[in-house]
Design a protein around this motif. Sequence first.
Motif, mmCIF file in Angstrom:
data_model
loop_
_atom_site.group_PDB
_atom_site.id
_atom_site.type_symbol
_atom_site.label_atom_id
_atom_site.label_comp_id
_atom_site.label_asym_id
_atom_site.label_seq_id
_atom_site.Cartn_x
_atom_site.Cartn_y
_atom_site.Cartn_z
ATOM 1 N N ARG A 81 0.822 -1.210 0.000
ATOM 2 C CA ARG A 81 0.000 0.000 0.000
ATOM 3 C C ARG A 81 0.859 1.266 0.000
ATOM 4 O O ARG A 81 0.588 2.215 -0.746
ATOM 5 C CB ARG A 81 -0.913 -0.024 1.235
ATOM 6 C CG ARG A 81 -1.777 1.215 1.384
ATOM 7 C CD ARG A 81 -2.805 1.040 2.480
ATOM 8 N NE ARG A 81 -3.463 2.297 2.725
ATOM 9 C CZ ARG A 81 -3.174 3.117 3.736
ATOM 10 N NH1 ARG A 81 -2.249 2.762 4.600
ATOM 11 N NH2 ARG A 81 -3.812 4.244 3.884
ATOM 12 N N VAL A 82 1.901 1.296 0.839
ATOM 13 C CA VAL A 82 2.755 2.479 0.913
ATOM 14 C C VAL A 82 3.539 2.671 -0.385
ATOM 15 O O VAL A 82 3.702 3.800 -0.875
ATOM 16 C CB VAL A 82 3.722 2.377 2.113
ATOM 17 C CG1 VAL A 82 4.703 3.535 2.113
ATOM 18 C CG2 VAL A 82 2.941 2.365 3.421
ATOM 19 N N LEU A 83 4.018 1.582 -0.969
ATOM 20 C CA LEU A 83 4.816 1.675 -2.195
ATOM 21 C C LEU A 83 3.972 2.093 -3.398
ATOM 22 O O LEU A 83 4.474 2.744 -4.323
ATOM 23 C CB LEU A 83 5.496 0.338 -2.481
ATOM 24 C CG LEU A 83 6.631 -0.068 -1.531
ATOM 25 C CD1 LEU A 83 7.079 -1.495 -1.813
ATOM 26 C CD2 LEU A 83 7.807 0.895 -1.653
ATOM 27 N N THR A 84 2.698 1.712 -3.410
ATOM 28 C CA THR A 84 1.846 1.970 -4.578
ATOM 29 C C THR A 84 0.860 3.113 -4.367
ATOM 30 O O THR A 84 0.301 3.631 -5.336
ATOM 31 C CB THR A 84 1.046 0.704 -4.947
ATOM 32 O OG1 THR A 84 0.222 0.323 -3.827
ATOM 33 C CG2 THR A 84 1.986 -0.436 -5.296
ATOM 34 N N PHE B 19 7.337 0.617 16.869
ATOM 35 C CA PHE B 19 8.371 0.202 15.918
ATOM 36 C C PHE B 19 7.844 0.180 14.481
ATOM 37 O O PHE B 19 8.428 0.810 13.595
ATOM 38 C CB PHE B 19 8.919 -1.174 16.285
ATOM 39 C CG PHE B 19 10.018 -1.636 15.368
ATOM 40 C CD1 PHE B 19 11.289 -1.081 15.455
ATOM 41 C CD2 PHE B 19 9.792 -2.609 14.404
ATOM 42 C CE1 PHE B 19 12.310 -1.493 14.593
ATOM 43 C CE2 PHE B 19 10.790 -3.022 13.541
ATOM 44 C CZ PHE B 19 12.058 -2.466 13.635
ATOM 45 N N LEU B 20 6.742 -0.513 14.247
ATOM 46 C CA LEU B 20 6.258 -0.657 12.876
ATOM 47 C C LEU B 20 5.654 0.633 12.329
ATOM 48 O O LEU B 20 5.800 0.937 11.143
ATOM 49 C CB LEU B 20 5.242 -1.796 12.799
ATOM 50 C CG LEU B 20 5.798 -3.192 13.099
ATOM 51 C CD1 LEU B 20 4.715 -4.237 12.953
ATOM 52 C CD2 LEU B 20 6.973 -3.525 12.187
ATOM 53 N N LEU B 21 4.954 1.403 13.181
ATOM 54 C CA LEU B 21 4.404 2.674 12.707
ATOM 55 C C LEU B 21 5.514 3.657 12.332
ATOM 56 O O LEU B 21 5.485 4.236 11.237
ATOM 57 C CB LEU B 21 3.463 3.285 13.754
ATOM 58 C CG LEU B 21 2.826 4.634 13.389
ATOM 59 C CD1 LEU B 21 2.052 4.533 12.082
ATOM 60 C CD2 LEU B 21 1.906 5.117 14.509
ATOM 61 N N PRO B 22 6.541 3.877 13.185
ATOM 62 C CA PRO B 22 7.662 4.729 12.741
ATOM 63 C C PRO B 22 8.367 4.187 11.499
ATOM 64 O O PRO B 22 8.794 4.963 10.639
ATOM 65 C CB PRO B 22 8.605 4.721 13.953
ATOM 66 C CG PRO B 22 7.733 4.436 15.114
ATOM 67 C CD PRO B 22 6.683 3.508 14.605
ATOM 68 N N PHE B 23 8.489 2.860 11.418
ATOM 69 C CA PHE B 23 9.107 2.237 10.241
ATOM 70 C C PHE B 23 8.313 2.601 8.984
ATOM 71 O O PHE B 23 8.886 3.027 7.965
ATOM 72 C CB PHE B 23 9.141 0.725 10.438
ATOM 73 C CG PHE B 23 9.718 -0.043 9.282
ATOM 74 C CD1 PHE B 23 11.084 -0.173 9.108
ATOM 75 C CD2 PHE B 23 8.876 -0.647 8.350
ATOM 76 C CE1 PHE B 23 11.613 -0.875 8.029
ATOM 77 C CE2 PHE B 23 9.386 -1.356 7.275
ATOM 78 C CZ PHE B 23 10.770 -1.473 7.119
ATOM 79 N N THR B 24 6.991 2.452 9.048
ATOM 80 C CA THR B 24 6.146 2.751 7.895
ATOM 81 C C THR B 24 6.131 4.246 7.596
ATOM 82 O O THR B 24 6.107 4.655 6.431
ATOM 83 C CB THR B 24 4.714 2.255 8.150
ATOM 84 O OG1 THR B 24 4.753 0.898 8.598
ATOM 85 C CG2 THR B 24 3.871 2.327 6.893
ATOM 86 N N MET B 25 6.136 5.078 8.648
ATOM 87 C CA MET B 25 6.199 6.527 8.444
ATOM 88 C C MET B 25 7.502 6.913 7.742
ATOM 89 O O MET B 25 7.513 7.781 6.874
ATOM 90 C CB MET B 25 6.071 7.250 9.788
ATOM 91 C CG MET B 25 4.686 7.171 10.403
ATOM 92 S SD MET B 25 4.619 7.813 12.100
ATOM 93 C CE MET B 25 4.939 9.536 11.812
ATOM 94 N N LEU C 154 9.460 8.250 0.428
ATOM 95 C CA LEU C 154 8.870 8.124 -0.909
ATOM 96 C C LEU C 154 8.006 9.326 -1.279
ATOM 97 O O LEU C 154 7.437 9.373 -2.369
ATOM 98 C CB LEU C 154 8.022 6.848 -0.978
ATOM 99 C CG LEU C 154 8.784 5.524 -0.828
ATOM 100 C CD1 LEU C 154 7.820 4.348 -0.811
ATOM 101 C CD2 LEU C 154 9.815 5.360 -1.940
ATOM 102 N N GLY C 155 7.881 10.293 -0.335
ATOM 103 C CA GLY C 155 7.098 11.491 -0.614
ATOM 104 C C GLY C 155 5.601 11.271 -0.565
ATOM 105 O O GLY C 155 4.827 12.024 -1.175
ATOM 106 N N GLY C 156 5.136 10.261 0.174
ATOM 107 C CA GLY C 156 3.713 9.973 0.266
ATOM 108 C C GLY C 156 3.024 10.765 1.362
ATOM 109 O O GLY C 156 3.636 11.554 2.083
ATOM 110 N N ASN C 157 1.712 10.543 1.492
ATOM 111 C CA ASN C 157 0.914 11.172 2.540
ATOM 112 C C ASN C 157 0.987 10.286 3.776
ATOM 113 O O ASN C 157 0.370 9.229 3.830
ATOM 114 C CB ASN C 157 -0.538 11.337 2.082
ATOM 115 C CG ASN C 157 -1.372 12.115 3.085
ATOM 116 O OD1 ASN C 157 -1.131 12.076 4.286
ATOM 117 N ND2 ASN C 157 -2.369 12.823 2.581
#
Length: 504
Positions: free
Chosen positions: A388-391, A436-442, A448-451
Amino acid sequence: MMSHVLLEKLKESLRSVLPIFGIVLLLHLTLAPMPPGTLMLFATGAVMLIVGMSAFTLGADVAVMPMGELIGSKLTESRNVRLIILTCFMLGAVLTVAEPDLQVLSRQIAAVPDPIFVTTVAFGVGIFLVLAVLRILFQVRLSYMFVVLYSLVLILATLTGLDYLAVAFDSSGVTVGAITVPFILAMGAGISAVRGEKRSEDSFGLTAICSIGPILAVLIMGLFFDPAGTGHASESAATVSGTAELASLYAGGLFQFFGEVSLILLPIVVIFGIYQVVRLKLPRTQLIRIGVGIVYILFGLTVFLTGVNIGFVPAGTYLGHALSSLPYNWILVPLGAVIGFFIVAAEPPVQILVNQIDEITHGAISRRIMMLGLSVSVGVALMLVMVRVLTGIEIWLFLLPGYAVALALTLFAPQIFIAIAFDSGGIAAGTMVVAFLLPFTMGVSEALGGNVLTEAFGIIAVVAMVPLITVQVMGLFYRMKVRRARATAKRATFDIEDVEIIDL
């Protein structure tokens, strides 16, 4: 005796934390070398996780579980509906206000003042804890409640901005905290025991219903606040330059989280004290044992939260930035699956849940099977989140079909697996996911310049959703296995009877 149990808890904690420590260390040595200061913070945090989880799980067994079960049983014995409603609402609301993970999440929502956000979520949990207890007392079928309540969630979600959608589902996960989970699980067991229920599924489902309250509350709140004002404060990964700075940072964290954990424990201790004076009248030896357990919890959860928030948050943020900057950043998808598979074992409430499932079902749903199911669930969830984050795929395309499948499965899965599935979803999306996972995903989303608000903040929602499907599918296989075993046993009985007739 207690020292022997503590040693066993320490071994369990080592088995839970070492895999995720090994993965991060391997990433540091290969794809994403971390600054020495960040690595020092992470390594120290891992040690604190092991120590803290050991003390906390022992304290939960000795103090919080008995307290919750006793309060639940005495509430039911009173048959005073008003008292039940008032006590459950107060417990749900006060515990939620004191939840550290909720405080962290509230600071990310710039458009809504922190007190309003926290109060809204707390009100939702309080109301729905009342509904969860009344469901047991009046024997409302759990699957019916889930279909009605989640249908209401989906209707409200269509009226609320996407910026609030991810936050609403995420708020559901962060309110199911390390103290709340064992207390509410034990409370449900106490209520069911007094009612003499044979159906063990009534011991579960309370946390599942409680976790719906924040979703509805935040979605309603989102109708009154402009989603265009939402945002978050970007933070760089923390690091230290030496052992003195490391010690100072962790000392400050210990002091901060000691106060937060004390605030969480206070309402439970006060309410238990009132019940002790008015109804329980427990002997001194039992009170001393509970008191010792509370000390273990205070120490363990303080050390655990300090290690996670100071040691794991910087590592997660840095790794997210570094890995997403690689030319082959698609590696985040399989890597997310591996991290998710192992990290769920480091959640203290998950350990409490799987142990209670094993105990209440007398080993029919074993601890090993439940841990495997939850590990696979969170692994799949993290893989979906990375996709989801990559696309940039909208979270609707994950949550709508996911919850539709989960609700459809409630029509076929055994009732106890439905209760366990919806409990385990929120519990799996706990402190380790937030810290851990939320900061990782943020970090990935920012690089990647996402929202960040609409992409990274959906992680808790997806992690909480996948176990709903996985555990219910496990229930379907379990039912097929039981029916096959019964059919085999029945045929064996017929064969024995035939032999006896021939012999005669």
